[in-house]
Design a protein around this motif. Structure first.
Motif, PDB file in Angstrom:
ATOM      1  N   TYR A 162       0.831  -1.205   0.000  1.00 26.70           N
ATOM      2  CA  TYR A 162       0.000   0.000   0.000  1.00 26.70           C
ATOM      3  C   TYR A 162       0.861   1.248   0.000  1.00 26.70           C
ATOM      4  CZ  TYR A 162      -3.300   3.491   1.674  1.00 26.70           C
ATOM      5  OH  TYR A 162      -4.047   4.613   1.818  1.00 26.70           O
ATOM      6  N   SER A 163       1.941   1.238   0.809  1.00 25.87           N
ATOM      7  CA  SER A 163       2.819   2.413   0.864  1.00 25.87           C
ATOM      8  C   SER A 163       3.496   2.636  -0.482  1.00 25.87           C
ATOM      9  CB  SER A 163       3.892   2.236   1.930  1.00 25.87           C
ATOM     10  OG  SER A 163       3.310   1.909   3.145  1.00 25.87           O
ATOM     11  N   ILE A 164       3.907   1.542  -1.132  1.00 23.16           N
ATOM     12  CA  ILE A 164       4.581   1.699  -2.418  1.00 23.16           C
ATOM     13  C   ILE A 164       3.607   2.254  -3.463  1.00 23.16           C
ATOM     14  CG2 ILE A 164       5.662   0.447  -4.301  1.00 23.16           C
ATOM     15  CD1 ILE A 164       6.935  -1.352  -2.295  1.00 23.16           C
ATOM     16  N   LEU A 165       2.358   1.739  -3.441  1.00 25.50           N
ATOM     17  CA  LEU A 165       1.373   2.253  -4.393  1.00 25.50           C
ATOM     18  C   LEU A 165       1.067   3.718  -4.119  1.00 25.50           C
ATOM     19  CD1 LEU A 165      -1.113  -0.716  -4.644  1.00 25.50           C
ATOM     20  CD2 LEU A 165       0.250   0.244  -6.479  1.00 25.50           C
ATOM     21  N   LEU A 166       0.983   4.068  -2.827  1.00 26.58           N
ATOM     22  CA  LEU A 166       0.733   5.453  -2.455  1.00 26.58           C
ATOM     23  C   LEU A 166       1.863   6.352  -2.948  1.00 26.58           C
ATOM     24  CD1 LEU A 166      -1.557   6.684  -0.760  1.00 26.58           C
ATOM     25  CD2 LEU A 166       0.040   6.793   1.127  1.00 26.58           C
ATOM     26  N   ARG A 167       3.094   5.885  -2.784  1.00 28.37           N
ATOM     27  CA  ARG A 167       4.248   6.675  -3.223  1.00 28.37           C
ATOM     28  C   ARG A 167       4.225   6.850  -4.731  1.00 28.37           C
ATOM     29  NH1 ARG A 167       7.291   9.073  -5.446  1.00 28.37           N
ATOM     30  NH2 ARG A 167       9.536   9.326  -5.234  1.00 28.37           N
ATOM     31  N   LEU A 168       3.698   5.819  -5.429  1.00 29.17           N
ATOM     32  CA  LEU A 168       3.654   5.878  -6.883  1.00 29.17           C
ATOM     33  C   LEU A 168       2.572   6.831  -7.371  1.00 29.17           C
ATOM     34  CD1 LEU A 168       5.241   4.225  -8.984  1.00 29.17           C
ATOM     35  CD2 LEU A 168       3.283   2.754  -9.184  1.00 29.17           C
ATOM     36  N   SER A 209      11.905   8.639  -0.814  1.00 25.59           N
ATOM     37  CA  SER A 209      12.403   7.712  -1.830  1.00 25.59           C
ATOM     38  C   SER A 209      11.857   6.315  -1.563  1.00 25.59           C
ATOM     39  CB  SER A 209      13.922   7.686  -1.794  1.00 25.59           C
ATOM     40  OG  SER A 209      14.355   7.144  -0.570  1.00 25.59           O
ATOM     41  N   TYR A 210      11.818   5.484  -2.605  1.00 23.23           N
ATOM     42  CA  TYR A 210      11.216   4.156  -2.476  1.00 23.23           C
ATOM     43  C   TYR A 210      11.935   3.325  -1.430  1.00 23.23           C
ATOM     44  CZ  TYR A 210       8.374   4.950  -6.563  1.00 23.23           C
ATOM     45  OH  TYR A 210       7.444   5.442  -7.433  1.00 23.23           O
ATOM     46  N   GLY A 211      13.246   3.456  -1.351  1.00 19.03           N
ATOM     47  CA  GLY A 211      13.993   2.690  -0.353  1.00 19.03           C
ATOM     48  C   GLY A 211      13.561   3.042   1.058  1.00 19.03           C
ATOM     49  N   SER A 212      13.405   4.342   1.341  1.00 20.46           N
ATOM     50  CA  SER A 212      12.984   4.727   2.693  1.00 20.46           C
ATOM     51  C   SER A 212      11.541   4.343   2.956  1.00 20.46           C
ATOM     52  CB  SER A 212      13.114   6.230   2.936  1.00 20.46           C
ATOM     53  OG  SER A 212      13.860   6.831   1.970  1.00 20.46           O
ATOM     54  N   VAL A 213      10.697   4.333   1.905  1.00 25.39           N
ATOM     55  CA  VAL A 213       9.302   3.903   2.094  1.00 25.39           C
ATOM     56  C   VAL A 213       9.280   2.466   2.563  1.00 25.39           C
ATOM     57  CG1 VAL A 213       7.192   3.320   0.882  1.00 25.39           C
ATOM     58  CG2 VAL A 213       8.249   5.493   0.461  1.00 25.39           C
ATOM     59  N   VAL A 214      10.055   1.594   1.857  1.00 24.65           N
ATOM     60  CA  VAL A 214      10.049   0.177   2.231  1.00 24.65           C
ATOM     61  C   VAL A 214      10.628  -0.001   3.624  1.00 24.65           C
ATOM     62  CG1 VAL A 214      11.059  -2.047   1.667  1.00 24.65           C
ATOM     63  CG2 VAL A 214      10.115  -0.657  -0.126  1.00 24.65           C
ATOM     64  N   ARG A 260       1.617  12.389  -0.360  1.00 27.30           N
ATOM     65  CA  ARG A 260       1.156  11.928   0.949  1.00 27.30           C
ATOM     66  C   ARG A 260       2.317  11.504   1.838  1.00 27.30           C
ATOM     67  NH1 ARG A 260      -4.312   9.840   0.958  1.00 27.30           N
ATOM     68  NH2 ARG A 260      -3.725   8.854   2.915  1.00 27.30           N
ATOM     69  N   LEU A 261       3.405  11.044   1.206  1.00 26.03           N
ATOM     70  CA  LEU A 261       4.562  10.625   2.008  1.00 26.03           C
ATOM     71  C   LEU A 261       5.672  11.617   1.706  1.00 26.03           C
ATOM     72  CD1 LEU A 261       4.354   6.900   1.069  1.00 26.03           C
ATOM     73  CD2 LEU A 261       3.737   7.859   3.239  1.00 26.03           C
ATOM     74  N   ALA A 262       5.904  12.523   2.647  1.00 29.28           N
ATOM     75  CA  ALA A 262       6.856  13.606   2.391  1.00 29.28           C
ATOM     76  C   ALA A 262       8.129  13.372   3.174  1.00 29.28           C
ATOM     77  CB  ALA A 262       6.236  14.937   2.786  1.00 29.28           C
ATOM     78  N   ALA A 263       9.264  13.483   2.471  1.00 29.42           N
ATOM     79  CA  ALA A 263      10.541  13.466   3.172  1.00 29.42           C
ATOM     80  C   ALA A 263      10.931  14.870   3.594  1.00 29.42           C
ATOM     81  CB  ALA A 263      11.633  12.908   2.265  1.00 29.42           C
TER      82      ALA A 263
END
Lengths: 617, 187
Positions: free
Chosen positions: A533-539, A572-577, A544-547
């Motif tokens: 879900y987080s990866i799809l959200l980031r995509l 970034s995707y790495g930090s999301v995972v 919604r996911l702010a660094a």
């Protein structure tokens, strides 16, 4: 824009000079701290303005003033006509509900030409809504550049403030969740003082949701402009799902409580059964998924953002797992592939057994040119051959039922791809059970031999192991003790190569099976822990996911305040995972390569993976 | 104006009294090196094809060239690096790659402890680079992180400075003078 000129140093500047320069510069910086309010040469005032209000009609600016950071966050614009008393009442209500110090910060005028009467009227408003400092933003309709003036009754510094206008997208900032860099998330006790400015800004906008509920079509006395002033948007599907989720959750909780009570019943706790359940990875995986279902179907709402993301991740991950499992099932059952699989299972098991028999015959002969001790060789070889013969008989006994068992077991793939993979891993473990047995026999024999040899070697040298003191002590042996000990030592030593070879061969086979099972477990873990879900959200909704944020400098004009555009910098995707990984139940082997080699050398049994909660051996 | 091999241009703009931007531009991708790399890959592929008579080798070579080019432009080749200093807001570092991708990091002013020059031993020489020291939130006196700026090499560079009167001149700008410029921008 001003160009810069600076003194260029000589080309042959020596090390001392640049060190002095750096030292001087750093001291200068420390002497004049920009953030302390006591000794600032020039005060910078920041106004955060929502870009949706750029085209709003003239009115009052409503927002939150942060004195420590000298910044004003504008949340909405109140239009004419209004009654000041009603505005003050409304704002105090909003303050009570949101716990944000919302107040009237200034005036906003958006007109074709600068009118004297309007500007006087706006200044008079400053006396009604007293706020220190009073911000007056003025925009001419066909000009990009705005003018901003600050009126301070008691100016703290004699110099004039410089103003920076920062435009922000209100909707995105409201919905976004800021992830502070590094390990700042762990320090919860330093929230107040060290909270970054951006966190305060995001917090302010997010908490002011109540303010955004009034839109311009409301009949109330106050007319506001903000990102939702065109009307509150909502989706029917989302609302329907929210209504439907409550009875579904209750039903699910009831079913799950029933299932878990069955699992915990005493019938399944008898010794052989509970040992089998603990060894099968399918049961572990099913238990893990049961826990996940319990998390999703619980009635408590998620308290904060990480919990909400965790629930959403578990839900989407379960859905994806079940979808992949059903896909696999439809592929297996089409054209009766599962029947073919069952038919090939017995011949494969036979083939493996035959290969093992050939291997043992080779070991009993002259393996790799080594000369074995004939008697021991024959004993071990025949023992293992008989074992294989027993195993083959049992497999052939089971063969009529294999197809039916496999057909029903294959149905459980609809519970998820991870369950199907765990079943595959268990089937491999069951089919290669004889290899595991041989490994254990070989390892135990070898281990005994090594311990015997080390103890007799000590006897050879006249020493003994002191169990009490856990050390090697000298000891005087009798002659007959020495004689027997030396005899046994030589016997064990000369039988060592044979045992060692059997141990080596079966350890290699066992390691091969362990590697295959390990890969399957790795795949299962990956599917379990990936936060889909987080990866799809980031995509799809990366705001919604702010660094952090990023600023862009817009067109400038001398005399007008500096204009910046603030955009959200996504994670970034790495930090999301990494941030949203779901915890799994297996812990990877703690043995380093060195200790693994030592265990192999000494003949100790190796358990490649341990599950959390299992007792250590 | 002659172009040299490792020429890097530095540009400094001041938007207002409290905001400055420094950008460093590297030279763009050279057609020469690009064609050299492509030709060498394809020559190797043709030689393998002659040896093995398998046409998969040729398609694999095309695939590798395309993927390699995309990866190089998108992840490796930095076109421009810029530093935006806004007083009392923070410092923003942007690197833009040849494919147009931009990587931005923003550090708030409250987290910045100091801007210093650090020296490091790189291969056989000592280089100086500019870096930002970050404050540790739990202990205000200690430094939690060191963030180097302008990750391209070489560290000492030629620069072209446009002067208001027009015309350019080259000068060897050592890294240490940037500190004084940045400090005045921050103050």
């Amino acid at each position: 824009m001003k160009g810069t000129e600076w003194e260029l140093p000589r080309q042959d500047v020596c090390g001392k000079e640049w060190k002095l320069l750096a030292l001087y510069s750093s001291q200068a910086l420390h002497a004049v701290e920009v953030e302390s309010s006591s000794s600032i040469p020039m005060v910078v005032l920041k106004v955060f303005f929502p870009s949706c209000c750029s085209s709003a009609e003239s009115g009052l600016l409503v927002g939150h003033w942060i004195p420590e950071q000298n910044s004003a966050v504008i949340l909405a614009v109140v239009h004419f006509p209004f009654i000041p008393v009603q505005v003050k009442q409304y704002l105090s209500e909003v303050r009570q509900v949101t716990q944000v110090n919302v107040s009237v910060l200034g005036t906003w005028s958006n007109c074709k030409k600068k009118e004297e009467s309007l500007s006087e009227f706006l200044e008079d408003l400053g006396t009604i809504f007293s706020h220190e400092p009073w911000i007056q933003l003025c925009k001419e309709t066909d000009s990009k550049f705005w003018s901003c003036s600050i009126i301070q009754k008691h100016p703290s510094t004699p110099k004039e403030d410089e103003i920076i206008l920062v435009y922000y997208d209100q909707r995105k900032v409201m919905l976004s969740h800021l992830h502070p860099p590094g390990n700042l998330t762990n320090s919860t006790d330093h929230k107040a003082e060290d909270a970054s400015k951006l966190a305060i800004l995001f917090d302010t906008v997010a908490k002011s949701k109540v303010l955004f509920m009034k839109d311009r079509y409301d009949d109330g006395p106050i007319k506001l402009t903000h990102w939702q002033s065109e009307g509150v948007e909502a989706s029917i599907i989302v609302e329907l799902m929210k209504q439907a989720s409550i009875p579904v959750c209750m039903l699910l909780t009831f079913l799950l409580s029933f299932v878990s009570s069955v699992c915990k019943s005493r019938v399944l706790k008898f010794w052989p059964l509970c040992f089998i359940w603990s060894k099968l990875s399918t049961c572990e995986q099913l238990g893990h998924r049961l826990e996940h279902l319990q998390v999703i179907s619980s009635n408590r709402k998620a308290q904060n953002q990480p919990q909400l993301m965790r629930k959403a991740n578990i839900f989407v991950s379960l859905l994806a797992d079940v979808a992949l499992g059903i896909l696999l099932m439809s592929w297996l059952y089409r054209k009766n592939r599962i029947g073919h699989l069952a038919d090939t299972l017995i011949p494969v098991a036979d083939h493996v057994a035959k290969e093992l028999q050939d291997l043992l015959q080779w070991l009993m002969g002259v393996p790799a040119g080594l000369k074995m001790n004939r008697a021991l060789d024959q004993v071990l070889g025949r023992f293992f051959l008989y074992h294989i013969h027993l195993w083959i008989s049992y497999i052939h006994l089971m063969s009529p039922f294999i197809e039916m068992i496999l057909w029903y077991v294959g149905l459980s793939a609809c519970l998820g791809l991870t369950v199907a993979l765990s079943i595959l891993s268990d089937i491999i473990a069951l089919l290669t059970f004889h290899i595991y047995c041989f490994y254990v026999y070989g390892a135990r024999l070898y281990c005994l031999k090594i311990y015997g040899l080390s103890s007799l070697w000590r006897l050879f040298r006249g020493k003994k192991w002191n169990v009490l003191r856990q050390r090697v002590d000298s000891c005087s042996y009798d002659l007959d003790q020495l004689f027997i000990g030396t005899l046994l030592f030589t016997i064990l030593l000369f039988l060592l190569p044979t045992t060692a070879l059997y141990y080596l061969v079966f350890t290699l086979l066992r390691l091969l099976v362990v590697v295959v099972q390990g890969l399957i477990h790795l795949l299962v873990d990956l599917i379990d822990s990936l936060p889909l879900y987080s990866i799809l959200l980031r995509l799809c909704r990366s705001y919604r996911l702010a660094a952090g944020v990023k600023f862009r400098v817009l067109e400038q004009k001398t005399g007008k305040p500096l204009r910046l555009l603030m955009q959200i910098n996504p994670l970034s995707y790495g930090s999301v995972v990494q941030t949203y990984r779901l915890p799994t139940y297996s812990c990877y082997p703690k043995d380093s390569w060195g200790s693994l080699c030592k265990k192999l050398f000494l003949g100790e049994l190796i358990y490649p993976w341990k599950h959390k909660g299992e007792k250590q051996d | 104006m002659e172009e040299r091999e490792d020429c890097i241009a530095l540009q400094c703009r001041q938007y207002s009294a409290s905001c400055r931007e420094f950008s460093v531009r590297c030279q763009p991708v050279q057609l020469r090196s690009l064609s050299a790399a492509t030709c060498s890959v394809w020559l190797a592929a043709y030689w393998l094809f002659v040896l093995t008579q398998n046409s998969m080798v040729l398609s694999a070579a095309i695939f590798i060239t395309l993927i390699g080019l995309i990866v190089y432009l998108h992840f490796v080749k930095i076109d421009q690096e810029s530093l935006l200093v806004i007083a009392s807001l923070g410092i923003q570092m942007t690197s833009s790659y040849a494919s147009g991708k931009e990587n931005t990091t923003f550090i708030e002013m409250s987290r910045v402890k100091d801007v210093v020059i650090n020296e490091a031993i790189y291969m056989q020489k000592v280089i100086y680079y500019l870096c930002i020291l970050l404050r540790d939130p739990l202990d205000p006196q200690s430094v939690s992180e060191v963030v180097p700026l302008f990750q391209q090499r070489p560290r000492t560079m030629e620069s072209e400075l446009p002067f208001p009167k027009g015309g350019c001149f080259r000068a060897r700008v050592q890294a240490h003078c940037w500190v004084s410029v940045m400090k005045t921008a921050v103050l």
